[in-house]
Each structure stands twice: as C-alpha cells, then as structure tokens.
Motif scaffolding. Sequence first.
Motif, PDB file in Angstrom:
ATOM      1  N   CYS A  16      58.190  34.036  41.980  1.00 30.08           N
ATOM      2  CA  CYS A  16      57.111  34.393  42.907  1.00 30.08           C
ATOM      3  C   CYS A  16      55.766  34.380  42.180  1.00 30.08           C
ATOM      4  N   ILE A  17      55.741  34.928  40.983  1.00 36.60           N
ATOM      5  CA  ILE A  17      54.496  34.945  40.199  1.00 36.60           C
ATOM      6  C   ILE A  17      54.065  33.520  39.878  1.00 36.60           C
ATOM      7  N   ARG A  20      52.644  31.843  43.024  1.00 32.65           N
ATOM      8  CA  ARG A  20      51.343  32.399  43.432  1.00 32.65           C
ATOM      9  C   ARG A  20      50.186  31.642  42.786  1.00 32.65           C
ATOM     10  N   THR A  23      49.487  27.909  44.859  1.00 34.50           N
ATOM     11  CA  THR A  23      49.181  27.788  46.276  1.00 34.50           C
ATOM     12  C   THR A  23      47.900  26.976  46.475  1.00 34.50           C
ATOM     13  N   ALA A  27      44.866  30.695  45.093  1.00 35.54           N
ATOM     14  CA  ALA A  27      45.851  30.714  44.007  1.00 35.54           C
ATOM     15  C   ALA A  27      45.438  31.769  42.979  1.00 35.54           C
ATOM     16  N   LEU A  33      47.014  38.009  37.714  1.00 38.81           N
ATOM     17  CA  LEU A  33      47.869  39.038  38.313  1.00 38.81           C
ATOM     18  C   LEU A  33      48.121  40.163  37.314  1.00 38.81           C
ATOM     19  N   VAL A  78      51.281  40.172  50.617  1.00 40.13           N
ATOM     20  CA  VAL A  78      51.090  38.772  50.221  1.00 40.13           C
ATOM     21  C   VAL A  78      52.010  37.866  51.026  1.00 40.13           C
ATOM     22  N   ALA A  80      52.708  33.683  50.607  1.00 37.70           N
ATOM     23  CA  ALA A  80      52.350  32.520  49.797  1.00 37.70           C
ATOM     24  C   ALA A  80      53.364  31.409  50.002  1.00 37.70           C
TER      25      ALA A  80
END
Length: 150
Positions: A16-17, A20, A23, A27, A33, A78, A80
């Motif tokens: 997921c990280i 992210r 995107t 992004a 993050l 979130v 994404a």
Amino acid sequence: MSVLIRPAVPSDIAACIDLRGRTRENAVPAARLAELGITEASWSGQVRDGELPGFVAESAGVLAGYCFGDAGSGEIVVLALLPGHEGHGLGRALLERTVAHLRGLGHQRLFLGCSDNPAHRSHGFYRRLGWRPTGERDGHGDEVLERLPD
C-alpha cells in the motif's frame, strides 16, 4: 480485467505504501509518508488493531488499489489506485466497501478531505457519489466533504 477485493490485512501495508507513491494525482512517496508518521509499522498496527479498517484490490496477484477508513471517527482516510486501474469502477467499489464497513460500526456521518480543484479527478468523483462540501478545511488544506445516510 479480473480483480479481487478483500479486507486488508497488516501484511498488505508495504505494498500500500509503495502504491501510494505511484498514483496519478496526489502521489505521496514512502519518505514523505514517514515524515507524516505513516510507516509500515504504524499503519499495519492500526489495521491489526481494527483502528484503520480497509479493503484492497488485487489484479493478477498485484495490488491495484485500496481504501481505508478510521473506525473511530468515520473518516475515509485514503483511496488510492494505480493509474491503469482508473475508470473501471474499482475506486467506487473500494469506497463502497469501506463506507459499508464504517456504517456497520455505527457511523452515520462519514467525511473525507478532497481537493477543491475541479481539474482533479477526485473533485468530481466524490461529488458524483453523493459526497457534499461542508465549508470546512482539514489540516492539509483540503476541502472536507461529508456523506450522510441515503
């Protein structure tokens, strides 16, 4: 395109990280993050503890998108998707699953932060799905949208 949507588990968070940061719009790379306090350890812990429930979509065994919500507040935190999976209803499906889960936890009012720039895909996306501006801004300067029960 065959896609499997399932509840997220802590072992999904590294992917997921990574996603992210890839995107099309908004992004956020892993380093940014981490500056915000969102790490694999913190996020996977929130998933494990039920604080941040969500759903992931896989296509051919690869993460294609996800959506997470805050179990305590009713915020959609979130949503994404990888660019190649946009425009096929996957974002809507992930969002609907997360909304249903948060409603099941007793939340009547759901909310999220969204760009107020009509040129951004998210601007029209959420509004078409019934999310309405509140006149408020979140801590990131985004417009707060809400969705009340239908």
